[in-house]
Motif scaffolding. Structure first.
Motif: not given
Length: 88
Positions: A5-12, A32-35, A39-43, A66-71
């Protein structure tokens, strides 16, 4: 089947992804893949669905939604050992 699953908002969150895919079938695992440094989402992340038919349906239904503002983009994940060796 493992889905990428790509192009996720960093807040998802993982829970949001799990809920999204659970509407289409059984979800065995959601990651969810984290930096490593922040420790934040890589999207992007992975969803494991044991039933291939449900996984294919989830991919078809959720890709480009669309999930939030991202497709988001959903595709089948490839295991690292299945990828061709490009270092030759």
């Amino acid at each position: 089947m493992k889905l990428l699953v790509r192009n996720l908002a960093r807040t998802t969150t993982e829970q949001e992804i799990q809920e999204l895919f659970s509407a289409h079938g059984t979800v065995a695992e959601c990651t969810l893949v984290l930096d490593k440094e922040t420790g934040k989402s890589k999207g992007f992340g992975f969803v494991e669905m044991p039933n291939a038919k449900e996984a294919k349906m989830a991919k078809a239904q959720l890709n480009e939604t669309r999930v939030g503002t991202n497709r988001i983009r959903v595709k089948f994940a490839q295991d690292k050992e299945q990828q061709p060796d490009t270092k030759s």
